[in-house]
Enzyme design. Sequence first.
Site, PDB file in Angstrom:
ATOM      1  N   ASN A   1       0.879  -1.351  -0.093  1.00 33.93           N
ATOM      2  CA  ASN A   1       0.000  -0.387  -0.396  1.00 33.93           C
ATOM      3  C   ASN A   1       0.997   0.980  -0.035  1.00 33.93           C
ATOM      4  O   ASN A   1       2.088   1.189  -0.061  1.00 33.93           O
ATOM      5  CB  ASN A   1      -0.848  -0.128   1.191  1.00 33.93           C
ATOM      6  CG  ASN A   1      -0.207  -0.499   2.622  1.00 33.93           C
ATOM      7  OD1 ASN A   1       0.448   0.537   3.227  1.00 33.93           O
ATOM      8  ND2 ASN A   1      -0.344  -1.215   3.184  1.00 33.93           N
ATOM      9  N   ASP A   3      -6.043  -9.750  12.730  1.00 35.56           N
ATOM     10  CA  ASP A   3      -6.180  -7.830  13.109  1.00 35.56           C
ATOM     11  C   ASP A   3      -5.308  -7.731  14.306  1.00 35.56           C
ATOM     12  O   ASP A   3      -6.298  -8.052  15.561  1.00 35.56           O
ATOM     13  CB  ASP A   3      -7.647  -7.523  13.181  1.00 35.56           C
ATOM     14  CG  ASP A   3      -7.833  -6.366  13.409  1.00 35.56           C
ATOM     15  OD1 ASP A   3      -6.742  -5.296  13.925  1.00 35.56           O
ATOM     16  OD2 ASP A   3      -8.909  -5.760  13.018  1.00 35.56           O
TER      17      ASP A   3
HETATM   18  O1  C5P Z   1      -8.910  -2.740  10.158  1.00 38.06           O
HETATM   19  P1  C5P Z   1      -8.498  -1.652   9.502  1.00 38.06           P
HETATM   20  O2  C5P Z   1      -7.268  -1.372   8.430  1.00 38.06           O
HETATM   21  O3  C5P Z   1      -9.150  -0.123   8.698  1.00 38.06           O
HETATM   22  O4  C5P Z   1      -8.105  -0.487  10.573  1.00 38.06           O
HETATM   23  C1  C5P Z   1      -7.226   0.350  11.239  1.00 38.06           C
HETATM   24  C2  C5P Z   1      -6.081   0.033  12.108  1.00 38.06           C
HETATM   25  O5  C5P Z   1      -6.249  -1.006  12.102  1.00 38.06           O
HETATM   26  C3  C5P Z   1      -4.699   0.793  12.207  1.00 38.06           C
HETATM   27  O6  C5P Z   1      -4.589   1.543  14.010  1.00 38.06           O
HETATM   28  C4  C5P Z   1      -4.280  -0.432  11.555  1.00 38.06           C
HETATM   29  O7  C5P Z   1      -2.587  -0.501  12.471  1.00 38.06           O
HETATM   30  C5  C5P Z   1      -4.698  -1.668  12.342  1.00 38.06           C
HETATM   31  N1  C5P Z   1      -5.037  -2.877  12.318  1.00 38.06           N
HETATM   32  C6  C5P Z   1      -4.847  -3.847  12.183  1.00 38.06           C
HETATM   33  N2  C5P Z   1      -4.378  -5.654  11.686  1.00 38.06           N
HETATM   34  C7  C5P Z   1      -4.680  -5.316  10.701  1.00 38.06           C
HETATM   35  C8  C5P Z   1      -4.830  -3.938  10.555  1.00 38.06           C
HETATM   36  C9  C5P Z   1      -5.330  -3.549  10.714  1.00 38.06           C
HETATM   37  O8  C5P Z   1      -3.510  -3.821  13.302  1.00 38.06           O
HETATM   38  N3  C5P Z   1      -4.722  -6.861  10.180  1.00 38.06           N
END
Ligand code: C5P
Length: 402
Positions: free
Chosen positions: A207, A307
Amino acid sequence: MKQRRILVAVGGGIAAYKIPELVRAFRRVGHEVRCVLTESAAHFVSPLSLQTVSGQPVRSQLFDAVEEGSIDHIALADWAELVVVAPATANLMARLAHGLADDLVSTLALATRAPLLLAPAMNVHMWEHPATQANLSLLRERGAQQVGPGTGDLACGYEGEGRMAEPAEIAARSEILLGRRDLAGVRVLVTAGGTREPVDAVRFLGNRSSGKMGFEVAREVVVRGGEAVLVSASSALPTPEGTRRVDVVTALEMREAVLEELPDCQVVVMAAAVADFRPASPSATKLRKEDLPEEAGLRLDLVRTPDILAEICREKTGRVVVGFAAESHDVLASAQRKLARKGCDLIVANDISESSSGFDVDRNTVSFVWPDSPVEELPPLSKQEVAAQLLDRVSKLLDHRR
Ligand code: C5P
Protein backbone atom coordinates in the site's frame (compact mmCIF):
# COMPACT_ATOMS: atom_id res chain seq x y z
CA MET A 1 2.45 20.83 30.44
CA LYS A 2 4.45 23.60 31.98
CA GLN A 3 4.50 26.70 29.87
CA ARG A 4 8.00 28.11 29.38
CA ARG A 5 9.45 31.41 28.18
CA ILE A 6 11.49 31.26 24.99
CA LEU A 7 13.38 34.11 23.40
CA VAL A 8 13.88 33.57 19.68
CA ALA A 9 16.76 35.63 18.31
CA VAL A 10 16.59 35.79 14.53
CA GLY A 11 19.76 36.29 12.52
CA GLY A 12 20.04 37.74 9.00
CA GLY A 13 19.97 34.70 6.74
CA ILE A 14 17.49 33.40 4.21
CA ALA A 15 16.42 30.62 6.61
CA ALA A 16 14.81 33.33 8.73
CA TYR A 17 11.69 32.85 6.61
CA LYS A 18 11.13 29.59 8.49
CA ILE A 19 11.12 31.20 11.93
CA PRO A 20 7.37 31.94 12.10
CA GLU A 21 6.88 28.17 11.80
CA LEU A 22 9.26 27.63 14.72
CA VAL A 23 7.38 30.21 16.79
CA ARG A 24 4.09 28.46 16.00
CA ALA A 25 5.54 25.12 17.09
CA PHE A 26 6.48 26.66 20.46
CA ARG A 27 3.12 28.37 20.86
CA ARG A 28 1.21 25.21 19.97
CA VAL A 29 2.54 23.44 23.04
CA GLY A 30 1.77 26.46 25.21
CA HIS A 31 5.11 28.26 25.46
CA GLU A 32 5.38 32.03 25.60
CA VAL A 33 7.61 33.35 22.84
CA ARG A 34 9.24 36.72 22.27
CA CYS A 35 11.20 37.48 19.13
CA VAL A 36 14.16 39.76 18.61
CA LEU A 37 15.79 40.42 15.26
CA THR A 38 19.17 41.61 14.11
CA GLU A 39 18.91 44.52 11.76
CA SER A 40 19.65 42.33 8.74
CA ALA A 41 17.11 39.66 9.77
CA ALA A 42 14.30 42.06 8.90
CA HIS A 43 15.35 41.73 5.23
CA PHE A 44 14.32 38.07 5.34
CA VAL A 45 11.33 37.89 7.68
CA SER A 46 8.87 40.58 8.55
CA PRO A 47 8.70 41.74 12.17
CA LEU A 48 4.92 41.89 11.72
CA SER A 49 4.77 38.16 10.89
CA LEU A 50 6.77 37.37 14.02
CA GLN A 51 4.61 39.68 16.10
CA THR A 52 1.46 38.01 14.79
CA VAL A 53 2.58 34.44 15.43
CA SER A 54 4.19 35.19 18.80
CA GLY A 55 1.38 37.46 19.97
CA GLN A 56 4.04 39.80 21.43
CA PRO A 57 5.80 42.96 20.29
CA VAL A 58 9.01 42.26 18.40
CA ARG A 59 12.23 44.08 19.21
CA SER A 60 15.22 44.85 17.01
CA GLN A 61 16.78 48.07 18.33
CA LEU A 62 18.90 48.40 21.42
CA PHE A 63 18.49 52.14 21.89
CA ASP A 64 14.88 52.67 20.90
CA ALA A 65 12.95 54.47 23.63
CA VAL A 66 9.61 52.94 22.64
CA GLU A 67 10.97 49.38 22.46
CA GLU A 68 12.90 49.77 25.72
CA GLY A 69 9.75 51.17 27.29
CA SER A 70 7.71 48.06 26.55
CA ILE A 71 10.34 45.66 27.98
CA ASP A 72 13.92 46.74 28.54
CA HIS A 73 16.69 44.53 27.22
CA ILE A 74 17.91 43.38 30.63
CA ALA A 75 14.39 42.44 31.69
CA LEU A 76 14.04 40.53 28.42
CA ALA A 77 17.33 38.70 29.02
CA ASP A 78 16.14 37.76 32.52
CA TRP A 79 12.68 36.77 31.26
CA ALA A 80 14.04 34.08 28.91
CA GLU A 81 14.33 30.49 30.08
CA LEU A 82 15.86 29.54 26.74
CA VAL A 83 17.41 31.62 23.97
CA VAL A 84 17.19 30.12 20.49
CA VAL A 85 19.41 31.78 17.90
CA ALA A 86 18.02 30.87 14.49
CA PRO A 87 19.31 31.18 11.92
CA ALA A 88 22.72 31.57 13.58
CA THR A 89 24.68 33.20 10.77
CA ALA A 90 28.48 33.17 10.52
CA ASN A 91 28.58 36.85 11.45
CA LEU A 92 26.24 36.47 14.41
CA MET A 93 28.17 33.50 15.80
CA ALA A 94 31.44 35.43 15.41
CA ARG A 95 30.00 38.32 17.40
CA LEU A 96 28.57 36.05 20.08
CA ALA A 97 31.84 34.11 20.34
CA HIS A 98 33.76 37.32 20.98
CA GLY A 99 31.30 38.77 23.43
CA LEU A 100 30.39 41.83 21.37
CA ALA A 101 27.42 43.80 22.55
CA ASP A 102 26.88 46.13 19.64
CA ASP A 103 23.23 45.41 18.93
CA LEU A 104 20.18 44.04 20.70
CA VAL A 105 20.70 40.34 19.90
CA SER A 106 24.38 40.23 20.91
CA THR A 107 23.67 42.25 24.06
CA LEU A 108 20.85 39.90 25.07
CA ALA A 109 23.08 36.87 24.50
CA LEU A 110 25.62 38.37 26.93
CA ALA A 111 23.06 39.49 29.48
CA THR A 112 21.04 36.30 29.75
CA ARG A 113 21.68 33.40 32.10
CA ALA A 114 19.41 31.13 30.03
CA PRO A 115 20.85 28.30 27.92
CA LEU A 116 21.68 29.22 24.35
CA LEU A 117 20.62 27.01 21.42
CA LEU A 118 22.25 27.82 18.08
CA ALA A 119 20.75 26.74 14.77
CA PRO A 120 23.53 27.60 12.29
CA ALA A 121 22.68 28.27 8.64
CA MET A 122 24.99 29.55 5.94
CA ASN A 123 26.81 28.80 2.70
CA VAL A 124 28.85 25.60 2.91
CA HIS A 125 32.20 27.38 2.43
CA MET A 126 31.39 29.88 5.17
CA TRP A 127 30.35 26.98 7.41
CA GLU A 128 33.54 25.05 6.76
CA HIS A 129 35.80 28.09 7.20
CA PRO A 130 38.15 27.63 10.17
CA ALA A 131 37.05 31.00 11.56
CA THR A 132 33.43 29.86 11.77
CA GLN A 133 34.36 26.48 13.22
CA ALA A 134 36.61 28.13 15.81
CA ASN A 135 33.85 30.53 16.84
CA LEU A 136 31.40 27.67 17.18
CA SER A 137 33.86 25.63 19.25
CA LEU A 138 34.32 28.59 21.56
CA LEU A 139 30.57 28.97 22.00
CA ARG A 140 30.15 25.26 22.60
CA GLU A 141 32.95 25.20 25.16
CA ARG A 142 31.01 27.84 27.04
CA GLY A 143 27.93 25.62 27.06
CA ALA A 144 26.01 26.73 23.98
CA GLN A 145 24.02 23.92 22.38
CA GLN A 146 23.76 23.38 18.65
CA VAL A 147 21.12 21.91 16.37
CA GLY A 148 22.00 21.29 12.71
CA PRO A 149 23.02 22.37 10.20
CA GLY A 150 21.84 19.71 7.80
CA THR A 151 23.16 18.85 4.37
CA GLY A 152 21.33 19.52 1.13
CA ASP A 153 20.47 22.28 -1.34
CA LEU A 154 21.48 25.67 -0.05
CA ALA A 155 19.72 28.89 -1.00
CA CYS A 156 23.00 30.19 -2.47
CA GLY A 157 22.87 27.44 -5.10
CA TYR A 158 25.53 25.28 -3.49
CA GLU A 159 24.91 21.85 -2.15
CA GLY A 160 26.40 20.73 1.16
CA GLU A 161 26.33 21.34 4.87
CA GLY A 162 24.77 24.60 5.96
CA ARG A 163 20.99 24.18 5.86
CA MET A 164 19.30 25.31 9.02
CA ALA A 165 17.72 22.45 10.98
CA GLU A 166 13.99 22.22 10.30
CA PRO A 167 11.78 24.15 12.74
CA ALA A 168 10.42 20.85 14.11
CA GLU A 169 13.95 19.72 14.89
CA ILE A 170 14.82 23.02 16.58
CA ALA A 171 11.59 22.82 18.59
CA ALA A 172 12.36 19.24 19.58
CA ARG A 173 15.87 20.12 20.78
CA SER A 174 14.48 23.10 22.68
CA GLU A 175 12.04 20.87 24.54
CA ILE A 176 14.88 18.66 25.61
CA LEU A 177 16.83 21.70 26.87
CA LEU A 178 13.73 22.90 28.72
CA GLY A 179 13.36 19.46 30.23
CA ARG A 180 9.75 18.89 29.22
CA ARG A 181 9.18 15.23 29.88
CA ASP A 182 5.49 14.43 30.19
CA LEU A 183 6.14 10.91 28.86
CA ALA A 184 9.12 10.22 31.12
CA GLY A 185 9.15 6.58 32.14
CA VAL A 186 6.54 5.67 29.51
CA ARG A 187 7.36 3.17 26.79
CA VAL A 188 5.36 3.64 23.61
CA LEU A 189 5.06 1.06 20.86
CA VAL A 190 4.50 2.70 17.48
CA THR A 191 3.82 0.85 14.26
CA ALA A 192 4.51 2.64 10.99
CA GLY A 193 4.73 2.09 7.25
CA GLY A 194 2.88 -0.37 5.10
CA THR A 195 3.15 -4.14 5.17
CA ARG A 196 4.07 -6.07 2.02
CA GLU A 197 2.54 -9.47 1.43
CA PRO A 198 4.53 -11.63 -0.99
CA VAL A 199 2.88 -12.90 -4.14
CA ASP A 200 6.01 -14.61 -5.42
CA ALA A 201 9.78 -14.25 -5.16
CA VAL A 202 9.74 -10.68 -6.51
CA ARG A 203 6.21 -9.29 -6.17
CA PHE A 204 4.08 -8.23 -3.27
CA LEU A 205 0.73 -6.72 -2.35
CA GLY A 206 1.43 -3.43 -0.64
CA ASN A 207 0.00 0.00 0.00
CA ARG A 208 1.03 3.63 -0.27
CA SER A 209 1.94 4.28 3.35
CA SER A 210 5.37 5.94 3.67
CA GLY A 211 5.65 5.65 7.44
CA LYS A 212 5.88 9.44 7.95
CA MET A 213 3.02 9.66 10.43
CA GLY A 214 4.27 6.86 12.68
CA PHE A 215 7.87 8.09 12.52
CA GLU A 216 6.73 11.55 13.64
CA VAL A 217 4.86 9.97 16.56
CA ALA A 218 8.00 8.06 17.60
CA ARG A 219 10.13 11.22 17.30
CA GLU A 220 7.67 13.15 19.45
CA VAL A 221 7.62 10.41 22.10
CA VAL A 222 11.38 10.78 22.53
CA VAL A 223 11.14 14.56 22.70
CA ARG A 224 8.70 14.19 25.58
CA GLY A 225 11.05 11.96 27.49
CA GLY A 226 9.41 8.63 26.61
CA GLU A 227 10.90 5.51 25.11
CA ALA A 228 9.78 4.70 21.59
CA VAL A 229 9.84 1.28 20.00
CA LEU A 230 9.16 1.71 16.32
CA VAL A 231 7.93 -1.37 14.48
CA SER A 232 8.40 -0.26 10.92
CA ALA A 233 7.05 -2.00 7.83
CA SER A 234 8.93 -1.27 4.63
CA SER A 235 9.71 2.36 5.33
CA ALA A 236 12.73 4.01 3.76
CA LEU A 237 12.74 6.83 6.32
CA PRO A 238 15.73 7.36 8.63
CA THR A 239 15.25 6.19 12.22
CA PRO A 240 14.31 9.12 14.47
CA GLU A 241 17.01 9.87 17.04
CA GLY A 242 16.65 7.91 20.25
CA THR A 243 14.07 5.38 19.04
CA ARG A 244 14.54 1.62 18.89
CA ARG A 245 13.52 0.34 15.47
CA VAL A 246 12.35 -3.14 14.58
CA ASP A 247 11.97 -3.69 10.83
CA VAL A 248 9.30 -6.06 9.55
CA VAL A 249 7.80 -6.80 6.15
CA THR A 250 4.51 -8.70 6.42
CA ALA A 251 1.44 -8.39 8.64
CA LEU A 252 2.35 -11.69 10.31
CA GLU A 253 5.85 -10.41 11.10
CA MET A 254 4.36 -7.19 12.43
CA ARG A 255 2.02 -9.12 14.70
CA GLU A 256 4.91 -11.17 16.04
CA ALA A 257 7.05 -8.07 16.72
CA VAL A 258 4.15 -6.19 18.33
CA LEU A 259 3.23 -9.08 20.62
CA GLU A 260 6.84 -9.46 21.67
CA GLU A 261 7.27 -5.78 22.58
CA LEU A 262 3.78 -5.28 24.00
CA PRO A 263 4.20 -6.47 27.62
CA ASP A 264 6.64 -3.63 28.44
CA CYS A 265 4.66 -0.86 26.73
CA GLN A 266 2.08 1.39 28.37
CA VAL A 267 0.95 2.96 25.11
CA VAL A 268 0.45 1.55 21.61
CA VAL A 269 -0.04 3.75 18.54
CA MET A 270 -0.88 1.67 15.48
CA ALA A 271 -0.15 4.04 12.63
CA ALA A 272 0.92 1.31 10.21
CA ALA A 273 -1.20 0.41 7.21
CA VAL A 274 -1.49 -3.32 7.72
CA ALA A 275 -2.69 -5.53 4.87
CA ASP A 276 -6.07 -7.10 5.62
CA PHE A 277 -5.45 -9.94 3.16
CA ARG A 278 -2.39 -11.83 1.99
CA PRO A 279 -1.81 -14.33 -0.81
CA ALA A 280 -2.63 -17.76 0.62
CA SER A 281 0.37 -19.52 -0.84
CA PRO A 282 3.03 -17.21 -2.21
CA SER A 283 5.27 -18.80 -4.78
CA ALA A 284 8.88 -19.26 -3.69
CA THR A 285 9.99 -18.64 -7.26
CA LYS A 286 9.06 -15.92 -9.73
CA LEU A 287 5.75 -16.51 -11.51
CA ARG A 288 6.24 -16.29 -15.28
CA LYS A 289 3.55 -15.39 -17.74
CA GLU A 290 5.22 -17.72 -20.23
CA ASP A 291 4.25 -20.59 -17.96
CA LEU A 292 0.56 -19.72 -18.31
CA PRO A 293 -1.64 -20.33 -21.33
CA GLU A 294 -1.59 -17.41 -23.80
CA GLU A 295 -4.11 -14.66 -22.82
CA ALA A 296 -4.88 -16.39 -19.52
CA GLY A 297 -5.43 -14.20 -16.45
CA LEU A 298 -4.10 -15.00 -13.02
CA ARG A 299 -6.17 -15.51 -9.91
CA LEU A 300 -4.68 -14.87 -6.51
CA ASP A 301 -6.19 -16.67 -3.60
CA LEU A 302 -6.15 -14.31 -0.58
CA VAL A 303 -6.65 -15.09 3.08
CA ARG A 304 -7.26 -12.71 5.96
CA THR A 305 -4.37 -11.46 8.07
CA PRO A 306 -4.84 -11.27 11.84
CA ASP A 307 -6.20 -7.92 13.06
CA ILE A 308 -3.36 -6.92 15.37
CA LEU A 309 -5.12 -3.89 16.79
CA ALA A 310 -8.25 -5.85 17.72
CA GLU A 311 -6.12 -8.58 19.22
CA ILE A 312 -4.14 -6.27 21.51
CA CYS A 313 -7.32 -4.45 22.56
CA ARG A 314 -8.76 -7.70 23.88
CA GLU A 315 -6.19 -7.66 26.68
CA LYS A 316 -5.48 -4.01 27.25
CA THR A 317 -4.90 -4.11 31.02
CA GLY A 318 -4.74 -0.34 31.46
CA ARG A 319 -2.70 0.26 28.34
CA VAL A 320 -3.65 3.21 26.10
CA VAL A 321 -4.24 1.93 22.56
CA VAL A 322 -4.66 4.23 19.56
CA GLY A 323 -5.65 3.08 16.08
CA PHE A 324 -5.64 4.88 12.75
CA ALA A 325 -8.31 4.82 10.08
CA ALA A 326 -7.41 6.02 6.61
CA GLU A 327 -10.65 6.21 4.67
CA SER A 328 -11.68 7.44 1.24
CA HIS A 329 -15.40 7.94 2.08
CA ASP A 330 -17.76 7.94 5.08
CA VAL A 331 -14.68 8.75 7.13
CA LEU A 332 -16.16 9.48 10.54
CA ALA A 333 -18.92 6.85 10.49
CA SER A 334 -16.44 4.20 9.46
CA ALA A 335 -13.95 5.30 12.13
CA GLN A 336 -16.68 5.12 14.74
CA ARG A 337 -17.58 1.57 13.72
CA LYS A 338 -13.91 0.63 13.80
CA LEU A 339 -13.50 2.07 17.27
CA ALA A 340 -16.41 0.02 18.56
CA ARG A 341 -15.36 -3.14 16.75
CA LYS A 342 -11.72 -3.06 17.78
CA GLY A 343 -12.19 -1.57 21.24
CA CYS A 344 -9.35 0.97 21.24
CA ASP A 345 -9.24 4.20 23.25
CA LEU A 346 -8.98 6.54 20.30
CA ILE A 347 -9.07 6.37 16.52
CA VAL A 348 -7.24 8.92 14.41
CA ALA A 349 -9.30 9.20 11.24
CA ASN A 350 -8.15 10.80 8.04
CA ASP A 351 -9.63 11.34 4.63
CA ILE A 352 -7.22 10.01 2.03
CA SER A 353 -9.32 11.27 -0.88
CA GLU A 354 -7.75 14.69 -0.36
CA SER A 355 -4.42 14.88 -2.18
CA SER A 356 -2.92 17.38 0.26
CA SER A 357 -3.29 15.03 3.18
CA GLY A 358 -2.73 11.40 3.97
CA PHE A 359 -0.34 9.09 2.16
CA ASP A 360 3.26 10.07 1.55
CA VAL A 361 2.81 13.82 2.11
CA ASP A 362 3.99 15.90 5.05
CA ARG A 363 0.57 17.16 6.03
CA ASN A 364 -2.47 15.45 7.39
CA THR A 365 -6.05 16.44 8.18
CA VAL A 366 -7.31 14.22 10.96
CA SER A 367 -10.15 13.84 13.42
CA PHE A 368 -9.90 12.24 16.83
CA VAL A 369 -12.76 9.80 17.30
CA TRP A 370 -13.50 8.92 20.94
CA PRO A 371 -15.69 6.21 22.44
CA ASP A 372 -17.66 8.54 24.70
CA SER A 373 -16.97 12.15 23.77
CA PRO A 374 -17.58 14.17 20.62
CA VAL A 375 -15.33 13.91 17.59
CA GLU A 376 -12.51 16.47 17.50
CA GLU A 377 -11.88 17.73 13.97
CA LEU A 378 -8.39 19.22 13.56
CA PRO A 379 -7.39 21.68 10.83
CA PRO A 380 -4.80 20.60 8.21
CA LEU A 381 -1.50 20.25 10.10
CA SER A 382 2.00 18.97 9.53
CA LYS A 383 2.39 15.34 10.57
CA GLN A 384 4.70 16.51 13.32
CA GLU A 385 1.90 18.71 14.69
CA VAL A 386 -0.58 15.86 14.41
CA ALA A 387 1.84 13.67 16.38
CA ALA A 388 2.17 16.36 19.05
CA GLN A 389 -1.61 16.80 19.32
CA LEU A 390 -2.09 13.05 19.52
CA LEU A 391 0.49 12.66 22.30
CA ASP A 392 -1.12 15.52 24.24
CA ARG A 393 -4.29 13.38 24.33
CA VAL A 394 -2.38 10.21 25.18
CA SER A 395 -0.57 11.98 28.00
CA LYS A 396 -3.93 13.12 29.47
CA LEU A 397 -5.34 9.60 29.24
CA LEU A 398 -2.29 8.26 31.08
CA ASP A 399 -2.72 10.91 33.78
CA HIS A 400 -6.35 9.84 34.29
CA ARG A 401 -5.36 6.24 34.66
CA ARG A 402 -2.55 6.89 37.11
O1 C5P B 1 -9.27 -2.44 9.84
P1 C5P B 1 -8.51 -1.30 9.33
O2 C5P B 1 -7.32 -1.69 8.51
O3 C5P B 1 -9.31 -0.28 8.60
O4 C5P B 1 -8.02 -0.55 10.66
C1 C5P B 1 -6.94 0.29 10.71
C2 C5P B 1 -6.25 0.18 12.05
O5 C5P B 1 -6.11 -1.19 12.43
C3 C5P B 1 -4.86 0.72 12.01
O6 C5P B 1 -4.54 1.26 13.29
C4 C5P B 1 -4.02 -0.51 11.68
O7 C5P B 1 -2.70 -0.35 12.14
C5 C5P B 1 -4.77 -1.60 12.41
N1 C5P B 1 -4.73 -2.93 11.74
C6 C5P B 1 -4.17 -4.01 12.38
N2 C5P B 1 -4.16 -5.24 11.80
C7 C5P B 1 -4.72 -5.44 10.60
C8 C5P B 1 -5.31 -4.36 9.93
C9 C5P B 1 -5.30 -3.12 10.53
O8 C5P B 1 -3.68 -3.84 13.50
N3 C5P B 1 -4.68 -6.64 10.06
